[in-house]
Write a protein that holds these residues in place. Structure first.
Motif, PDB file in Angstrom:
ATOM      1  N   GLY A  19       3.809  -2.931  -1.921  1.00 25.20           N
ATOM      2  CA  GLY A  19       4.639  -3.158  -3.298  1.00 25.20           C
ATOM      3  C   GLY A  19       4.340  -4.880  -3.327  1.00 25.20           C
ATOM      4  O   GLY A  19       4.377  -4.920  -4.816  1.00 25.20           O
ATOM      5  N   GLN A  20       4.520  -5.713  -2.758  1.00 24.64           N
ATOM      6  CA  GLN A  20       4.118  -7.108  -2.742  1.00 24.64           C
ATOM      7  C   GLN A  20       2.816  -7.500  -3.125  1.00 24.64           C
ATOM      8  O   GLN A  20       2.678  -8.203  -4.097  1.00 24.64           O
ATOM      9  N   LEU A  21       1.840  -6.586  -2.866  1.00 23.87           N
ATOM     10  CA  LEU A  21       0.503  -6.844  -3.144  1.00 23.87           C
ATOM     11  C   LEU A  21       0.489  -6.469  -4.812  1.00 23.87           C
ATOM     12  O   LEU A  21      -0.405  -7.126  -5.473  1.00 23.87           O
ATOM     13  N   LEU A  22       0.930  -5.144  -5.002  1.00 22.54           N
ATOM     14  CA  LEU A  22       0.933  -4.961  -6.560  1.00 22.54           C
ATOM     15  C   LEU A  22       1.741  -5.985  -7.407  1.00 22.54           C
ATOM     16  O   LEU A  22       0.948  -6.269  -8.565  1.00 22.54           O
ATOM     17  N   SER A  26      -0.390  -8.586 -10.256  1.00 20.29           N
ATOM     18  CA  SER A  26       0.143  -8.363 -11.417  1.00 20.29           C
ATOM     19  C   SER A  26      -0.296  -6.828 -12.032  1.00 20.29           C
ATOM     20  O   SER A  26      -0.635  -6.529 -13.288  1.00 20.29           O
ATOM     21  N   LEU A  27      -0.362  -5.789 -11.171  1.00 24.95           N
ATOM     22  CA  LEU A  27      -0.452  -4.421 -11.417  1.00 24.95           C
ATOM     23  C   LEU A  27       0.946  -3.746 -11.766  1.00 24.95           C
ATOM     24  O   LEU A  27       1.027  -2.870 -12.329  1.00 24.95           O
ATOM     25  N   VAL A  28       1.942  -4.382 -11.415  1.00 27.14           N
ATOM     26  CA  VAL A  28       3.295  -3.959 -11.807  1.00 27.14           C
ATOM     27  C   VAL A  28       4.253  -5.244 -12.096  1.00 27.14           C
ATOM     28  O   VAL A  28       3.774  -6.486 -11.516  1.00 27.14           O
ATOM     29  N   GLU A  29       5.315  -5.248 -12.694  1.00 23.82           N
ATOM     30  CA  GLU A  29       5.943  -6.386 -13.079  1.00 23.82           C
ATOM     31  C   GLU A  29       7.137  -6.495 -12.172  1.00 23.82           C
ATOM     32  O   GLU A  29       7.473  -7.929 -12.136  1.00 23.82           O
ATOM     33  N   ASP A  30       7.677  -5.689 -11.339  1.00 21.25           N
ATOM     34  CA  ASP A  30       8.763  -5.944 -10.253  1.00 21.25           C
ATOM     35  C   ASP A  30       8.582  -5.088  -9.196  1.00 21.25           C
ATOM     36  O   ASP A  30       7.809  -3.960  -9.337  1.00 21.25           O
ATOM     37  N   GLY A  31       9.645  -5.349  -8.513  1.00 26.36           N
ATOM     38  CA  GLY A  31       9.909  -4.245  -7.220  1.00 26.36           C
ATOM     39  C   GLY A  31      10.140  -2.816  -7.562  1.00 26.36           C
ATOM     40  O   GLY A  31       9.729  -1.904  -7.009  1.00 26.36           O
ATOM     41  N   VAL A  32      10.889  -2.745  -8.589  1.00 25.51           N
ATOM     42  CA  VAL A  32      11.604  -1.391  -9.233  1.00 25.51           C
ATOM     43  C   VAL A  32      10.138  -0.769  -9.761  1.00 25.51           C
ATOM     44  O   VAL A  32       9.973   0.449  -9.239  1.00 25.51           O
ATOM     45  N   GLU A  33       9.189  -1.539 -10.430  1.00 28.40           N
ATOM     46  CA  GLU A  33       8.118  -0.592 -10.830  1.00 28.40           C
ATOM     47  C   GLU A  33       7.159  -0.385  -9.775  1.00 28.40           C
ATOM     48  O   GLU A  33       6.697   0.818  -9.686  1.00 28.40           O
ATOM     49  N   ALA A  34       6.804  -1.125  -8.945  1.00 24.15           N
ATOM     50  CA  ALA A  34       6.100  -1.050  -7.743  1.00 24.15           C
ATOM     51  C   ALA A  34       6.739   0.371  -6.928  1.00 24.15           C
ATOM     52  O   ALA A  34       6.004   0.847  -6.597  1.00 24.15           O
ATOM     53  N   LYS A  35       7.826   0.441  -6.805  1.00 27.15           N
ATOM     54  CA  LYS A  35       8.504   1.535  -5.985  1.00 27.15           C
ATOM     55  C   LYS A  35       8.222   2.842  -6.545  1.00 27.15           C
ATOM     56  O   LYS A  35       7.723   3.742  -5.922  1.00 27.15           O
ATOM     57  N   GLU A  64      -5.950   0.967  -5.597  1.00 30.49           N
ATOM     58  CA  GLU A  64      -6.375   1.322  -7.063  1.00 30.49           C
ATOM     59  C   GLU A  64      -5.049   1.811  -7.635  1.00 30.49           C
ATOM     60  O   GLU A  64      -4.435   2.453  -7.096  1.00 30.49           O
ATOM     61  N   VAL A  65      -4.692   1.416  -8.824  1.00 28.71           N
ATOM     62  CA  VAL A  65      -3.595   1.728  -9.598  1.00 28.71           C
ATOM     63  C   VAL A  65      -4.251   1.853 -11.154  1.00 28.71           C
ATOM     64  O   VAL A  65      -4.591   0.789 -11.566  1.00 28.71           O
ATOM     65  N   ALA A  66      -3.877   3.049 -11.715  1.00 27.32           N
ATOM     66  CA  ALA A  66      -4.093   3.274 -13.088  1.00 27.32           C
ATOM     67  C   ALA A  66      -5.613   2.496 -13.635  1.00 27.32           C
ATOM     68  O   ALA A  66      -5.411   1.967 -14.690  1.00 27.32           O
ATOM     69  N   GLY A  67      -6.527   3.075 -12.673  1.00 25.42           N
ATOM     70  CA  GLY A  67      -7.731   2.452 -13.119  1.00 25.42           C
ATOM     71  C   GLY A  67      -8.363   1.158 -12.654  1.00 25.42           C
ATOM     72  O   GLY A  67      -9.445   0.766 -12.764  1.00 25.42           O
ATOM     73  N   GLU A  68      -7.266   0.315 -12.095  1.00 24.27           N
ATOM     74  CA  GLU A  68      -7.705  -1.014 -11.639  1.00 24.27           C
ATOM     75  C   GLU A  68      -7.743  -0.856 -10.416  1.00 24.27           C
ATOM     76  O   GLU A  68      -6.824  -0.554  -9.474  1.00 24.27           O
ATOM     77  N   ARG A  69      -8.814  -1.581  -9.931  1.00 28.96           N
ATOM     78  CA  ARG A  69      -9.086  -1.642  -8.523  1.00 28.96           C
ATOM     79  C   ARG A  69      -9.007  -3.156  -7.862  1.00 28.96           C
ATOM     80  O   ARG A  69      -9.634  -3.933  -8.546  1.00 28.96           O
ATOM     81  N   ILE A  70      -8.434  -3.317  -6.896  1.00 26.39           N
ATOM     82  CA  ILE A  70      -8.518  -4.725  -6.024  1.00 26.39           C
ATOM     83  C   ILE A  70      -9.170  -4.518  -4.711  1.00 26.39           C
ATOM     84  O   ILE A  70      -8.825  -3.421  -4.105  1.00 26.39           O
ATOM     85  N   VAL A  71      -9.612  -5.737  -4.378  1.00 29.88           N
ATOM     86  CA  VAL A  71      -9.950  -5.752  -2.697  1.00 29.88           C
ATOM     87  C   VAL A  71      -9.217  -6.764  -2.160  1.00 29.88           C
ATOM     88  O   VAL A  71      -9.150  -7.946  -2.819  1.00 29.88           O
ATOM     89  N   VAL A  72      -8.662  -6.574  -1.023  1.00 28.67           N
ATOM     90  CA  VAL A  72      -8.031  -7.690  -0.097  1.00 28.67           C
ATOM     91  C   VAL A  72      -8.958  -8.500   0.579  1.00 28.67           C
ATOM     92  O   VAL A  72      -9.610  -7.612   1.431  1.00 28.67           O
ATOM     93  N   ALA A  73      -8.906  -9.700   0.502  1.00 26.84           N
ATOM     94  CA  ALA A  73      -9.724 -10.543   1.480  1.00 26.84           C
ATOM     95  C   ALA A  73      -8.939 -11.397   2.137  1.00 26.84           C
ATOM     96  O   ALA A  73      -8.025 -11.976   1.536  1.00 26.84           O
ATOM     97  N   ALA A  74      -9.300 -11.804   3.362  1.00 24.32           N
ATOM     98  CA  ALA A  74      -8.569 -12.897   3.929  1.00 24.32           C
ATOM     99  C   ALA A  74      -9.096 -14.176   3.110  1.00 24.32           C
ATOM    100  O   ALA A  74      -9.858 -14.562   2.650  1.00 24.32           O
ATOM    101  N   GLU A  75      -8.045 -15.383   3.240  1.00 23.27           N
ATOM    102  CA  GLU A  75      -8.204 -16.414   2.463  1.00 23.27           C
ATOM    103  C   GLU A  75      -9.224 -17.194   2.823  1.00 23.27           C
ATOM    104  O   GLU A  75     -10.287 -17.738   1.877  1.00 23.27           O
ATOM    105  N   THR A  76      -9.539 -17.083   4.164  1.00 24.85           N
ATOM    106  CA  THR A  76     -10.884 -17.882   4.501  1.00 24.85           C
ATOM    107  C   THR A  76     -12.292 -17.118   4.015  1.00 24.85           C
ATOM    108  O   THR A  76     -13.101 -17.921   3.942  1.00 24.85           O
TER     109      THR A  76
END
Length: 80
Positions: A19-22, A26-35, A64-76
């Motif tokens: 939920g925090q990642l979404l 910026s794939l959702v506006e807030d926690g309610v939408e994420a839930k 993936e959400v609604a056709g948008e895809r993100i990959v998580v990477a460590a900051e380093t």
């Protein structure tokens, strides 16, 4: 529809809740939408439907959400 390159989200910590990642991506506006989006089965983590908002997402995971895809990477990894 074109195949877009996935966005890369860098994490400072080892993991982040789905939920925090979404919100961070910026794939959702807030926690309610994420839930709602997650519980309704509209989110894929590594190609599988995920309905747990508290799921820990880690380095290398793809979301993936609604056709948008993100990959998580460590900051380093993202800084190199």
């Amino acid at each position: 529809m074109t195949d877009n390159e996935p966005a890369v989200i860098s994490l400072r910590d080892e993991s982040i809740r789905l939920g925090q990642l979404l919100k961070l991506a910026s794939l959702v506006e807030d926690g309610v939408e994420a839930k709602s989006v997650i519980e309704d089965g509209h989110v894929l983590v590594n190609g599988e439907v995920e309905t747990r908002r508290g799921r820990q997402v880690r380095n290398g995971d793809t979301v993936e959400v609604a056709g948008e895809r993100i990959v998580v990477a460590a900051e380093t990894d993202a800084a190199e």
